[in-house]
Design a protein around this motif. Sequence first.
Motif, PDB file in Angstrom:
ATOM      1  N   ALA A  52       0.859  -1.184   0.000  1.00 28.92           N
ATOM      2  CA  ALA A  52       0.000   0.000   0.000  1.00 28.92           C
ATOM      3  C   ALA A  52       0.891   1.228   0.000  1.00 28.92           C
ATOM      4  CB  ALA A  52      -0.946  -0.010   1.199  1.00 28.92           C
ATOM      5  N   GLY A  53       0.274   2.398  -0.197  1.00 30.11           N
ATOM      6  CA  GLY A  53       1.046   3.627  -0.179  1.00 30.11           C
ATOM      7  C   GLY A  53       1.488   3.992   1.224  1.00 30.11           C
ATOM      8  N   ASN A  54       2.661   4.615   1.322  1.00 30.60           N
ATOM      9  CA  ASN A  54       3.167   5.047   2.622  1.00 30.60           C
ATOM     10  C   ASN A  54       2.830   6.508   2.923  1.00 30.60           C
ATOM     11  OD1 ASN A  54       4.774   2.857   3.990  1.00 30.60           O
ATOM     12  ND2 ASN A  54       5.743   2.791   1.970  1.00 30.60           N
ATOM     13  N   ASP A  55       1.912   7.069   2.131  1.00 26.80           N
ATOM     14  CA  ASP A  55       1.567   8.482   2.315  1.00 26.80           C
ATOM     15  C   ASP A  55       0.351   8.687   3.204  1.00 26.80           C
ATOM     16  OD1 ASP A  55      -0.019   7.223   0.487  1.00 26.80           O
ATOM     17  OD2 ASP A  55      -0.050   8.878  -0.965  1.00 26.80           O
ATOM     18  N   THR A  56      -0.236   7.587   3.708  1.00 22.18           N
ATOM     19  CA  THR A  56      -1.374   7.700   4.627  1.00 22.18           C
ATOM     20  C   THR A  56      -1.145   6.768   5.812  1.00 22.18           C
ATOM     21  OG1 THR A  56      -2.636   5.937   3.554  1.00 22.18           O
ATOM     22  CG2 THR A  56      -2.930   8.190   2.700  1.00 22.18           C
ATOM     23  N   PRO A  57      -1.721   7.077   6.963  1.00 22.02           N
ATOM     24  CA  PRO A  57      -1.582   6.176   8.118  1.00 22.02           C
ATOM     25  C   PRO A  57      -2.136   4.782   7.833  1.00 22.02           C
ATOM     26  CG  PRO A  57      -2.394   8.331   8.806  1.00 22.02           C
ATOM     27  CD  PRO A  57      -2.425   8.317   7.311  1.00 22.02           C
ATOM     28  N   GLU A  58      -3.241   4.707   7.048  1.00 21.67           N
ATOM     29  CA  GLU A  58      -3.818   3.397   6.736  1.00 21.67           C
ATOM     30  C   GLU A  58      -2.863   2.561   5.887  1.00 21.67           C
ATOM     31  OE1 GLU A  58      -5.261   6.289   6.229  1.00 21.67           O
ATOM     32  OE2 GLU A  58      -6.792   6.319   7.811  1.00 21.67           O
ATOM     33  N   GLY A  59      -2.242   3.229   4.884  1.00 18.74           N
ATOM     34  CA  GLY A  59      -1.294   2.500   4.034  1.00 18.74           C
ATOM     35  C   GLY A  59      -0.081   2.018   4.812  1.00 18.74           C
ATOM     36  N   LYS A  60       0.441   2.867   5.709  1.00 24.98           N
ATOM     37  CA  LYS A  60       1.589   2.464   6.519  1.00 24.98           C
ATOM     38  C   LYS A  60       1.236   1.274   7.406  1.00 24.98           C
ATOM     39  CE  LYS A  60       4.121   6.830   6.722  1.00 24.98           C
ATOM     40  NZ  LYS A  60       4.702   7.872   7.619  1.00 24.98           N
ATOM     41  N   ALA A  61      -0.007   1.259   7.937  1.00 30.18           N
ATOM     42  CA  ALA A  61      -0.424   0.148   8.795  1.00 30.18           C
ATOM     43  C   ALA A  61      -0.450  -1.160   8.016  1.00 30.18           C
ATOM     44  CB  ALA A  61      -1.800   0.452   9.391  1.00 30.18           C
ATOM     45  N   GLN A  62      -0.871  -1.109   6.736  1.00 31.46           N
ATOM     46  CA  GLN A  62      -0.884  -2.336   5.931  1.00 31.46           C
ATOM     47  C   GLN A  62       0.537  -2.813   5.615  1.00 31.46           C
ATOM     48  OE1 GLN A  62      -3.780  -2.473   2.582  1.00 31.46           O
ATOM     49  NE2 GLN A  62      -4.459  -0.443   3.290  1.00 31.46           N
ATOM     50  N   ASN A  63       1.455  -1.883   5.445  1.00 26.92           N
ATOM     51  CA  ASN A  63       2.837  -2.272   5.129  1.00 26.92           C
ATOM     52  C   ASN A  63       3.572  -2.855   6.338  1.00 26.92           C
ATOM     53  OD1 ASN A  63       2.657  -1.492   2.442  1.00 26.92           O
ATOM     54  ND2 ASN A  63       3.201   0.630   2.903  1.00 26.92           N
ATOM     55  N   ARG A  64       3.127  -2.507   7.551  1.00 28.98           N
ATOM     56  CA  ARG A  64       3.720  -3.117   8.749  1.00 28.98           C
ATOM     57  C   ARG A  64       3.059  -4.479   8.947  1.00 28.98           C
ATOM     58  NH1 ARG A  64       2.751   2.225  10.626  1.00 28.98           N
ATOM     59  NH2 ARG A  64       0.923   1.489  11.785  1.00 28.98           N
TER      60      ARG A  64
END
Length: 351
Positions: free
Chosen positions: A332-344
Motif C-alpha cells: 500500500a502507499g506510505n503516504d497515509t496512516p492506513e497505508g503504513k499500517a498495511q505495510n507493517r
Amino acid sequence: MSGSDESRTITGWQTASKLYRRPPGLGWLLALAAVPLLLGLIGWGGLDRSGKDAELTRPDVNPTATLTAPDVNAPDVNAPNVNMPNLSFAPLSITRNGNDFNLSGDLPDGAAKASLMDWLRGKFGAGVNLVDNLNLRPGVSTPDVAALGSLFDAAGDRIPDFAFKIDGDTVTLTGTAVSAEARDAVEAAAKTAWPNIKVVNNIQVGPAPAAPAPPAPPAPGAPGAPGGTPGPCAVLQGDVSALLRTPINFSTDGFVLAPASQQLLSQVADKLKTCEGAKVAVTGYTDSSGNDAINIPLSGNRAKAVADYLVSQGLPADHVTSSGAGSANPIAGNDTPEGKAQNRRVEITVN
C-alpha cells in the motif's frame, strides 16, 4: 781648529795639528739605536708567511652536513608491511549436504542476504534447498560472494558435504574429500581469498558420503501430487493467508507479540501441523518511516518472534526460518496512516 801641539823631530821642528771634535749628542744616540730596529722590521715584513697561514686556515666545513641526524621515522621500503589490518568477520557458516544448504550467522542487511542466496541458486540450480537461519545485524563485516564462490568451486563435487564456518579471524573447513588434492585445493582457495586469516582445515580424506535418498512421492493431495483428492497440504497456504487477514500486532516500536496475536498464531500453528513436513518462511516488513539501519533489524526481530512462537506450538525448529525485509515490497502507499499500517506486516509462506 780647537788647538795645536808642537813637537821636535830629528829634522827639525814640525808642527802637528790634531783636530778635536765634540762628543755625539742625544739625537745621534737615538738614531743609532733606531737603525737596527728599523732593519729588523723591514726583514720581518719581507718574510714568507704563506706556510703558517696555510697551517692556521681551518677547513670550510658545512655544519649541517655533520650535525644532521638520520631520520629514524622514515619508512623502510624493504621492511614487511606490519600495519596491514587483520580481517575480522561476523559469524557465518554454510553447510552443504548434496543439494541442501544450511545457512546461519550474521549478515549486514537484506541486500547481502539476497546476494548470497541468489548466488547459491545460480550456482547449484533452481532445485537447491536453502535453509535460512541467518540474522541481519547492520554494520557487521562479512566475506563477499566471490570469495565464498572460490571455496565452493574448489570443493565442487569432490566434497559433497563441504562446509565452512568463518568467525573473527578464523575460517574452519570441514567435509569428506575424495582425495588429498581436493582437500588441499580448498585450503589453498581459502588462503588466497583471505591471506591474513587463520585457516583450520578439518576436511577428511575418505570415501564420498552416500547421496541422500530421494524424497518419497508426495501423498495424495499434497503439493505436487498428481491427481487425487486435495488434502490439507494442498490448501494449506490459502488457510494460513486467510487467518493472516487479521494483522499480527506487536508492542509499539518493539517485537513483543500482543496477546491477541499469540492466539491467532496458535491457530496458524494448528493448520501447519496438519501437513507433516511443511516448511515455513516468516518474513517481516515495516513502513517507510526511518531507514534500513532501523527497519531491517526491527522487521527481522518481529519475524523471528513469530517463528519462535510457531516452534513453541510444536512445529519443528528446522522447518521454520525467518528474515526481515524492512520497508521493501510495500502493499500500500506510505503516504497515509492506513497505508503504513498495511505495510507493517508479517507474511508466512508455506513450501
